[in-house]
Design a protein around this motif. Structure first.
Motif, PDB file in Angstrom:
ATOM      1  N   ARG A 164      -5.886   4.796  17.033  1.00 37.99           N
ATOM      2  CA  ARG A 164      -4.807   4.536  15.891  1.00 37.99           C
ATOM      3  C   ARG A 164      -5.734   4.235  14.520  1.00 37.99           C
ATOM      4  NH1 ARG A 164       0.518   5.981  15.654  1.00 37.99           N
ATOM      5  NH2 ARG A 164       1.643   5.046  14.076  1.00 37.99           N
ATOM      6  N   ILE A 165      -5.505   5.340  13.537  1.00 37.30           N
ATOM      7  CA  ILE A 165      -6.223   5.197  12.322  1.00 37.30           C
ATOM      8  C   ILE A 165      -5.321   4.794  11.485  1.00 37.30           C
ATOM      9  CG2 ILE A 165      -7.586   6.406  10.498  1.00 37.30           C
ATOM     10  CD1 ILE A 165      -8.754   6.223  13.433  1.00 37.30           C
ATOM     11  N   TYR A 166      -5.457   3.861  10.449  1.00 34.99           N
ATOM     12  CA  TYR A 166      -4.574   3.140   9.549  1.00 34.99           C
ATOM     13  C   TYR A 166      -5.467   2.689   8.361  1.00 34.99           C
ATOM     14  CZ  TYR A 166      -5.387  -0.751  12.483  1.00 34.99           C
ATOM     15  OH  TYR A 166      -6.066  -1.896  13.212  1.00 34.99           O
ATOM     16  N   VAL A 167      -4.675   2.225   7.217  1.00 32.73           N
ATOM     17  CA  VAL A 167      -5.378   1.585   6.004  1.00 32.73           C
ATOM     18  C   VAL A 167      -4.717   0.072   6.044  1.00 32.73           C
ATOM     19  CG1 VAL A 167      -5.440   1.564   3.742  1.00 32.73           C
ATOM     20  CG2 VAL A 167      -5.413   3.909   4.869  1.00 32.73           C
ATOM     21  N   THR A 168      -5.636  -0.835   5.745  1.00 34.07           N
ATOM     22  CA  THR A 168      -5.191  -2.155   6.019  1.00 34.07           C
ATOM     23  C   THR A 168      -5.150  -2.786   4.463  1.00 34.07           C
ATOM     24  OG1 THR A 168      -7.254  -2.892   6.331  1.00 34.07           O
ATOM     25  CG2 THR A 168      -6.261  -2.294   8.352  1.00 34.07           C
ATOM     26  N   ALA A 169      -4.294  -3.905   4.253  1.00 37.40           N
ATOM     27  CA  ALA A 169      -4.290  -4.718   3.219  1.00 37.40           C
ATOM     28  C   ALA A 169      -4.814  -5.823   3.490  1.00 37.40           C
ATOM     29  CB  ALA A 169      -3.033  -4.653   2.373  1.00 37.40           C
ATOM     30  N   TRP A 170      -6.005  -6.100   3.939  1.00 42.82           N
ATOM     31  CA  TRP A 170      -6.645  -7.113   4.467  1.00 42.82           C
ATOM     32  C   TRP A 170      -5.806  -7.740   5.923  1.00 42.82           C
ATOM     33  CZ3 TRP A 170      -7.221 -12.481   1.275  1.00 42.82           C
ATOM     34  CH2 TRP A 170      -8.349 -13.127   1.918  1.00 42.82           C
ATOM     35  N   LEU A 171      -4.892  -8.566   5.826  1.00 44.63           N
ATOM     36  CA  LEU A 171      -4.289  -9.011   7.020  1.00 44.63           C
ATOM     37  C   LEU A 171      -2.945  -7.907   7.332  1.00 44.63           C
ATOM     38  CD1 LEU A 171      -3.944 -12.812   6.304  1.00 44.63           C
ATOM     39  CD2 LEU A 171      -5.991 -11.527   7.519  1.00 44.63           C
ATOM     40  N   PHE A 172      -2.443  -6.920   6.714  1.00 42.38           N
ATOM     41  CA  PHE A 172      -1.605  -6.261   6.788  1.00 42.38           C
ATOM     42  C   PHE A 172      -2.003  -4.929   6.924  1.00 42.38           C
ATOM     43  CE2 PHE A 172       0.503  -9.493   3.607  1.00 42.38           C
ATOM     44  CZ  PHE A 172       1.254 -10.093   4.681  1.00 42.38           C
ATOM     45  N   ARG A 173      -1.322  -4.053   7.799  1.00 35.00           N
ATOM     46  CA  ARG A 173      -1.384  -2.607   7.522  1.00 35.00           C
ATOM     47  C   ARG A 173      -0.598  -2.276   6.517  1.00 35.00           C
ATOM     48  NH1 ARG A 173      -0.775  -0.078  13.859  1.00 35.00           N
ATOM     49  NH2 ARG A 173      -2.580  -1.269  15.022  1.00 35.00           N
ATOM     50  N   ILE A 174      -0.888  -1.259   5.785  1.00 36.44           N
ATOM     51  CA  ILE A 174      -0.198  -0.614   4.644  1.00 36.44           C
ATOM     52  C   ILE A 174       0.754   0.508   5.255  1.00 36.44           C
ATOM     53  CG2 ILE A 174      -0.109   0.626   2.484  1.00 36.44           C
ATOM     54  CD1 ILE A 174      -2.905  -0.642   2.141  1.00 36.44           C
ATOM     55  N   ASN A 175       1.911  -0.056   5.740  1.00 32.54           N
ATOM     56  CA  ASN A 175       3.003   0.906   6.402  1.00 32.54           C
ATOM     57  C   ASN A 175       4.338   0.272   5.962  1.00 32.54           C
ATOM     58  OD1 ASN A 175       3.372  -1.258   8.324  1.00 32.54           O
ATOM     59  ND2 ASN A 175       1.885  -0.063   9.838  1.00 32.54           N
ATOM     60  N   ASN A 176       5.333   0.947   6.638  1.00 32.98           N
ATOM     61  CA  ASN A 176       6.874   0.586   6.221  1.00 32.98           C
ATOM     62  C   ASN A 176       7.007  -0.863   6.919  1.00 32.98           C
ATOM     63  OD1 ASN A 176       7.505   2.962   5.206  1.00 32.98           O
ATOM     64  ND2 ASN A 176       8.199   3.710   7.024  1.00 32.98           N
ATOM     65  N   ASN A 177       6.137  -1.511   7.733  1.00 33.01           N
ATOM     66  CA  ASN A 177       6.428  -2.888   8.267  1.00 33.01           C
ATOM     67  C   ASN A 177       6.227  -3.883   7.271  1.00 33.01           C
ATOM     68  OD1 ASN A 177       7.505  -2.080  10.931  1.00 33.01           O
ATOM     69  ND2 ASN A 177       5.572  -1.987  11.737  1.00 33.01           N
ATOM     70  N   ALA A 178       4.977  -3.575   6.434  1.00 36.18           N
ATOM     71  CA  ALA A 178       4.504  -4.303   5.306  1.00 36.18           C
ATOM     72  C   ALA A 178       5.588  -4.661   4.349  1.00 36.18           C
ATOM     73  CB  ALA A 178       3.304  -3.771   4.670  1.00 36.18           C
ATOM     74  N   PHE A 179       6.285  -3.292   3.989  1.00 33.42           N
ATOM     75  CA  PHE A 179       7.480  -3.317   2.783  1.00 33.42           C
ATOM     76  C   PHE A 179       8.640  -4.076   3.499  1.00 33.42           C
ATOM     77  CE2 PHE A 179      11.030  -1.449   1.306  1.00 33.42           C
ATOM     78  CZ  PHE A 179      11.230  -1.666  -0.023  1.00 33.42           C
ATOM     79  N   ILE A 180       8.879  -3.844   4.785  1.00 34.36           N
ATOM     80  CA  ILE A 180       9.951  -4.806   5.292  1.00 34.36           C
ATOM     81  C   ILE A 180       9.795  -6.124   5.360  1.00 34.36           C
ATOM     82  CG2 ILE A 180      11.225  -5.041   7.572  1.00 34.36           C
ATOM     83  CD1 ILE A 180      10.862  -2.003   8.196  1.00 34.36           C
ATOM     84  N   ILE A 181       8.379  -6.628   5.439  1.00 39.06           N
ATOM     85  CA  ILE A 181       8.183  -7.987   5.504  1.00 39.06           C
ATOM     86  C   ILE A 181       8.234  -8.612   4.081  1.00 39.06           C
ATOM     87  CG2 ILE A 181       6.159  -9.569   5.650  1.00 39.06           C
ATOM     88  CD1 ILE A 181       5.138  -7.775   7.973  1.00 39.06           C
ATOM     89  N   ALA A 182       7.757  -7.898   3.020  1.00 39.25           N
ATOM     90  CA  ALA A 182       7.952  -8.273   1.634  1.00 39.25           C
ATOM     91  C   ALA A 182       9.601  -8.361   1.420  1.00 39.25           C
ATOM     92  CB  ALA A 182       7.426  -7.193   0.940  1.00 39.25           C
TER      93      ALA A 182
END
Length: 381
Positions: free
Chosen positions: A348-366
């Motif tokens: 699985r390839i993804y881009v991270t924001a340190w402790l978060f993956r930069i994806n829709n789940n991060a936006f939902i968390i915010a």
């Protein structure tokens, strides 16, 4: 229309802005430019957030505190984002070298047409829409101050510290007001560049991976090509895949830390702005300012998260694309190469924001964190 691609031209506004912001020195007058850059960044990038932070400690009412918290967080994180990009600016050069190599690899009319019609417009929309929104924020904020002043109550745009009495004379007020207006204009430009940088490159990278998947799927289906030619085409696709992985790595190193703080701060800012709108906003200009401000908080996170999710999916689809090509009829060497790259494509390839993956789940968390804080503040209202 020229058949040569120049994807780098999509990011011309970024390079113009970086030149204005003191991050991209010209060939001529470099000492003069660096003097301008140092003064600009001392008085704006560093000085502006500091004068707001010190001003927050002098706030005496809940109105002033809530009003200033959002802009304090925004300006502080904006400075962090600017410094993060400047600190790793050499990686931007690496990314654009990969982009130029990719342009040279797109040779068929179908690929060029797809890139121009499907890939370019989303990148342009990200830059244009965010630029319009941030410009509107600046105009509505200044309009609110001017209208309130003309009605007899002259105030600064933001509660802040100055080493003199702002309201002791007209000259002092004009100087303080101009500093805040010019300073916030520079910070808005910084914010536009910073926030569209990550989202635009995630969008472009996702599209490049999509183009790779399309190319891989077609391998072996052209009866006119020999097995050796098909193997060579697969090897070329492997080179592209390595380049795109490097593109992802360089982008992640630039945006990882500041996107982490952006996601956290977006939750706080959305909460603060909602509380301020509900409890304190009374005039239309202030309402327009804070509604557009809230929208910008959402757009600082949402496009990056959205295209981050699409990027993950496209990298994941590479494994399916490999087995969609006509591999059974190919040579043993082709199948060995296919198996090697397929093993890599399973990860699985993804881009991270340190402790978060930069994806829709991060936006939902915010959004969830913003709602939790909002409910907590309103209960203690």
């Amino acid at each position: 229309m020229s058949d040569e691609l120049n994807t780098s031209a999509l990011f011309k506004p970024h390079f113009i802005a970086w030149r204005i912001l003191g991050m991209l020195p010209p060939q001529k007058y470099r000492p003069l430019y660096w003097t301008y850059s140092v003064l600009l960044n001392i008085f704006v990038t560093i000085g502006y957030p500091l004068h707001l932070i010190f001003g927050l400690f002098t706030s005496s009412t809940m109105y002033e505190i809530i009003q200033n918290v959002a802009i304090n967080f925004t300006c502080t994180v904006c400075a962090m984002k600017t410094i993060a990009i400047w600190w790793r600016f050499n990686k931007v050069d690496v990314m654009f070298k990969i982009i130029r190599r990719q342009d040279e690899r797109f040779t068929t009319p179908e690929e060029i047409s797809h890139l121009r019609k499907v890939v370019y417009p989303p990148v342009r929309r990200i830059i244009v829409l965010f630029s319009i929104l941030c410009t509107f924020i600046g105009i509505s904020g200044e309009s609110s101050v001017l209208v309130t002043g003309l009605l007899g109550n002259w105030n600064l745009m933001y509660k802040a510290y100055f080493p003199f009495d702002v309201f002791a004379s007209t000259r002092n007020y004009i100087f303080a007001h101009l500093y805040q207006f010019i300073g916030i204009s520079y910070l808005i430009l910084q914010n536009v560049v910073n926030d569209t940088f990550g989202a635009s490159h995630l969008c472009l990278l996702r599209s490049q991976v999509q183009m790779l998947n399309m190319r891989v799927t077609k391998i072996g289906h052209d009866a006119k090509k020999t097995k050796a030619e098909n193997n060579q085409e697969l090897l070329e696709c492997i080179k592209v895949h390595k380049d795109l992985l490097e593109y992802r790595r360089q982008l992640e190193e630039i945006i990882s830390i500041y996107m982490f703080f952006q996601i956290l701060v977006a939750a706080v800012n959305m909460c603060v702005v909602l509380v301020f709108i509900i409890l304190f906003v009374k005039d239309i200009f202030t309402l327009a300012y804070y509604v557009s401000y809230l929208t910008s908080m959402i757009l600082e996170v949402l496009p990056s998260c959205y295209y981050g999710t699409l990027l993950e999916d496209e990298f994941q689809d590479l494994a399916y694309a490999l087995f969609s090509c006509n591999w059974p009829d190919q040579s043993l060497e082709f199948k060995q190469n296919l198996r090697i790259v397929a093993e890599q494509a399973k990860r699985r390839i993804y881009v991270t924001a340190w402790l978060f993956r930069i994806n829709n789940n991060a936006f939902i968390i915010a959004c969830k964190n913003a709602y939790t804080l909002f409910a907590l503040v309103m209960n203690f209202k």
